[in-house]
Enzyme design. Structure first.
Site, mmCIF file in Angstrom:
data_model
loop_
_atom_site.group_PDB
_atom_site.id
_atom_site.type_symbol
_atom_site.label_atom_id
_atom_site.label_comp_id
_atom_site.label_asym_id
_atom_site.label_seq_id
_atom_site.Cartn_x
_atom_site.Cartn_y
_atom_site.Cartn_z
ATOM 1 N N LYS A 85 0.796 -1.237 0.000
ATOM 2 C CA LYS A 85 0.000 0.000 0.000
ATOM 3 C C LYS A 85 0.825 1.282 0.000
ATOM 4 O O LYS A 85 0.264 2.364 -0.098
ATOM 5 C CB LYS A 85 -0.946 0.004 1.221
ATOM 6 C CG LYS A 85 -1.930 -1.148 1.255
ATOM 7 C CD LYS A 85 -2.903 -1.036 2.400
ATOM 8 C CE LYS A 85 -2.275 -1.402 3.722
ATOM 9 N NZ LYS A 85 -2.011 -2.834 3.873
ATOM 10 N N LYS B 186 -7.306 5.644 -3.412
ATOM 11 C CA LYS B 186 -6.298 5.857 -4.465
ATOM 12 C C LYS B 186 -6.620 5.058 -5.726
ATOM 13 O O LYS B 186 -5.954 5.224 -6.755
ATOM 14 C CB LYS B 186 -4.912 5.500 -3.929
ATOM 15 C CG LYS B 186 -4.443 6.479 -2.849
ATOM 16 C CD LYS B 186 -3.146 6.045 -2.203
ATOM 17 C CE LYS B 186 -2.704 7.073 -1.151
ATOM 18 N NZ LYS B 186 -3.670 7.250 -0.060
ATOM 19 N N VAL C 255 -5.940 5.835 6.967
ATOM 20 C CA VAL C 255 -6.302 5.576 8.361
ATOM 21 C C VAL C 255 -5.241 6.200 9.257
ATOM 22 O O VAL C 255 -4.046 6.050 9.037
ATOM 23 C CB VAL C 255 -6.444 4.069 8.649
ATOM 24 C CG1 VAL C 255 -7.725 3.535 8.053
ATOM 25 C CG2 VAL C 255 -5.254 3.280 8.147
#
Length: 648
Positions: free
Chosen positions: A378, A420, A459
């Site tokens: 990520k 994204k 987050v």
């Protein structure tokens, strides 16, 4: 006698410095005379009155001793002169005195004064001086040091004069770390009243109080107030430029009682500034309670929180899939402690989502009912520099996990996606959107396994989040590094995101893309400034060159966007949950997509980055790379080829 002396300790310590010095000088003059009187007794065998030449001998002793002791610093700070260093200083001073005194009364001699007195008196003097300093240390020193420690503790104000504030003040009465200087409360009826010896001030006085009382920290003792009210108070405190610590919510306090150990730094959601919505318990338990649940990427930020939430609900078994050995060990140990006493089987399994045989082996052994697929690469810049590995893991890994789920009769499969994936400018976002498309296409070909994708933004507090990074940079004195002054992101706390993922997964009909309501986007520059101010520091910039922490702009990284979006299309559909929306996203049918995925896999296996990028642009609607190819292997090979060309 001892009790009477102890009562005199604080009055003596409260005397002005000049008065204390006069007392010490008086004691030393007395010691000079006393040591002479005893020396004469020891030499003559009887007591004599200090008159005539004996009085002169006493005067000489005083005239020599006081200047010498002053030069050696015995009157600067008496409590410093204790222990071995003190004894050495006293001996040196008395030795110097003794040489001079002996020269006068032993070497030269004075009528009626035995020459041995010039030797005996300095010896007695050093003994009496040492005894007097030791007595002062024992009598006054401990209490003196206690007072110094007490008065030097950082001063704090408690915001909230209610039950929690009162309990906190009482618990901190003997705290070695902080001293309470007063209360602040919104209730006008309490202003200027005294509560347990502490004045209650108005919030409008905060800035003045911080300077007048030397306040270092505000302790927010209002655990029952809602998020909106808390944010209003935090905004007021920010203007006072003082750090903030807070008590947790009432439900998190042990037995409802407050202690200094409950104080902590501001929650990440305090910085986020939004009120979390209580989860729907029916949705939480639907796919988990008394079922076999599997989580891939169980050691990651989202995966580990999903595991915590799942254990809270009470599954029959929880399969923890993770390729990082240490991350798997950590989350397994934590969950074992959390599940102690409950009939929950935890199975930690080392596995890669790219190993299809291993996934089939695991699923055929335990037959999970629900799979939460959180495993992914990520980190945007890292994936941009290692694009083929990112696509293999995020796209092919998702496909292999989904195929294993279909083959083994998994009822529900939930993919953790990202904002994204919407009109991506980087490989990570494009790979996650393609993973969504794979599941959408698979969902249309079968009905045995229900697929859902849940898309959300950053987050707070995750391993890649800016908040822990900024907090550490502030602790180090700065600077805070920011890629662009206008960069904006959606934020959500990890627990809230995990709960919403679980709830969204129960709503799918098959192939739905869900979008979490992330609230208003947050400007990262404003977040950094707020963190600086709530740490009691000031921003250093052109307007305030003497500030504490500077923000440095480093420039956008490869693939990084200024703004993120949550929807490709428009008009998301509402669901039964106020924070979960259903997106309308198009996809390529599986018959067509499968062939393209095969071709993509061939290009990935030979690491042809140029072809891989072109294929991703064709497959993913809106994928527009915003930088050149920055794959490390590709760049190195290009550099070598250029070097060989120049040599040729």
């Amino acid at each position: 006698m001892i009790t009477s002396l102890n009562k005199l300790v604080e009055p003596v310590l409260e005397l002005p410095r000049s008065a204390k010095r006069i007392i010490v000088l008086t004691v030393d003059i007395s010691i000079c005379l006393l040591s002479l009187w005893i020396a004469l007794y020891l030499r003559l065998g009887y007591f004599v009155s200090l008159t005539g030449n004996a009085l002169i001998a006493g005067g000489v002793s005083i005239a020599l001793a006081l200047p010498i002791f002053t030069v050696f610093g015995l009157y600067r700070a008496i409590f410093r002169y204790t222990g071995w260093p003190a004894l050495v200083t006293v001996v040196k001073a008395a030795g110097t005195y003794g040489i001079l005194y002996m020269s006068i009364f032993t070497v030269v001699g004075i009528n009626d004064i035995p020459r041995t007195v010039g030797i005996i008196q300095p010896i007695l003097l050093v003994l009496l001086l040492g005894a007097s300093r030791t007595f002062a240390r024992i009598w006054l020193g401990d209490r003196y040091l206690s007072i110094v420690r007490h008065t030097s503790r950082p001063k704090v104000l408690i915001y909230g004069a209610g039950t929690s504030g009162l309990q906190l003040a009482a618990a901190m009465a003997n705290s070695p770390e902080m001293q309470v200087a007063g209360f602040v409360d919104d209730d006008e009826r309490l202003h200027n009243h005294v509560l347990n010896g502490h004045t209650i001030y108005a919030p409008t006085e905060l800035s003045n109080l911080v300077h007048a009382l030397g306040i270092s920290t505000i302790l927010l003792a209002m655990p029952s107030i809602d998020r909106k009210r808390r944010n209003e108070i935090l905004s007021r405190i920010r203007e006072a430029h003082v750090s903030v610590r807070t008590l947790p919510r009432v439900s998190d306090l042990a037995q409802g009682k407050v202690s200094p150990t409950d104080l902590r730094d501001l929650d990440i959601d305090d910085l986020l500034g939004r009120e979390p919505v209580s989860p729907n318990h029916i949705l939480l338990i639907k796919n988990i309670a008394e079922k076999v649940v599997m989580v891939t990427g169980a050691g990651g930020s989202i995966g580990s929180e999903l595991c915590r939430q799942i254990v809270n609900v009470g599954p029959e078994k929880l399969l923890l899939i993770e390729q990082n050995e240490y991350a798997l060990y950590q989350i397994h140990q934590e969950l074992e402690a959390k599940a102690a006493g409950h009939n929950i089987v935890l199975v930690p399994l080392l596995a890669s989502i790219q190993d299809e045989e291993r996934l089939h082996e695991i699923m055929s052994t335990w037959n999970p009912n629900t799979v939460y697929h959180a495993a992914a690469y990520k980190h945007v810049p890292l994936v941009e520099h290692n694009p083929t590995e990112g696509i293999k893991n995020n796209v092919l890994g998702t496909l292999k996990t989904a195929n294993a789920a279909i083959s083994n009769g998994v009822s529900d499969f939930v993919l953790i996606s990202t904002d994204k994936a919407v009109r991506p400018t980087n490989v990570m976002g494009a790979s996650k959107r393609l993973a969504e498309m794979v599941l959408q296409a698979l969902a249309a070909t079968q009905t045995g396994t229900r697929f859902a994708m849940v898309r959300f933004g950053n987050v707070l507090g995750s391993s890649g989040s800016v908040v822990p990074k900024f907090r550490q940079q502030i602790r180090n004195g700065g600077p805070i590094t920011l890629t662009h002054p206008e960069i904006t992101r959606y934020f959500m706390t990890i627990p809230e995101a995990a709960q919403l993922v679980i709830q969204a997964g129960t709503m799918t009909k098959n192939g739905d893309v869900f979008v979490l309501d992330m609230g208003q986007p947050v400007k990262i520059m404003a977040l950094a400034q707020r963190m600086i101010e709530l740490s009691g520091l000031t921003l250093r910039d052109e307007k305030n060159p003497n500030g504490d922490v500077e923000i440095c702009i480093t420039g956008l990284r490869p693939g990084e966007k200024l703004y993120e979006e949550l929807l490709i299309g428009d008009s998301p559909l509402p669901t039964s949950h106020p924070r979960i929306m259903r997106a309308r996203e198009s996809f390529i049918p599986w018959e067509e997509l499968a062939a393209k995925i095969k071709a993509l896999e061939v290009a990935l296996n030979v690491n042809d980055v140029g072809i891989v990028r072109r294929m991703m642009e064709e497959l993913v609607t809106g994928y527009t790379p915003n930088s050149d190819i920055v794959d490390w292997v590709y760049l190195e090979q290009e550099a070598e080829a250029e070097t060989l060309g120049l040599r040729g």
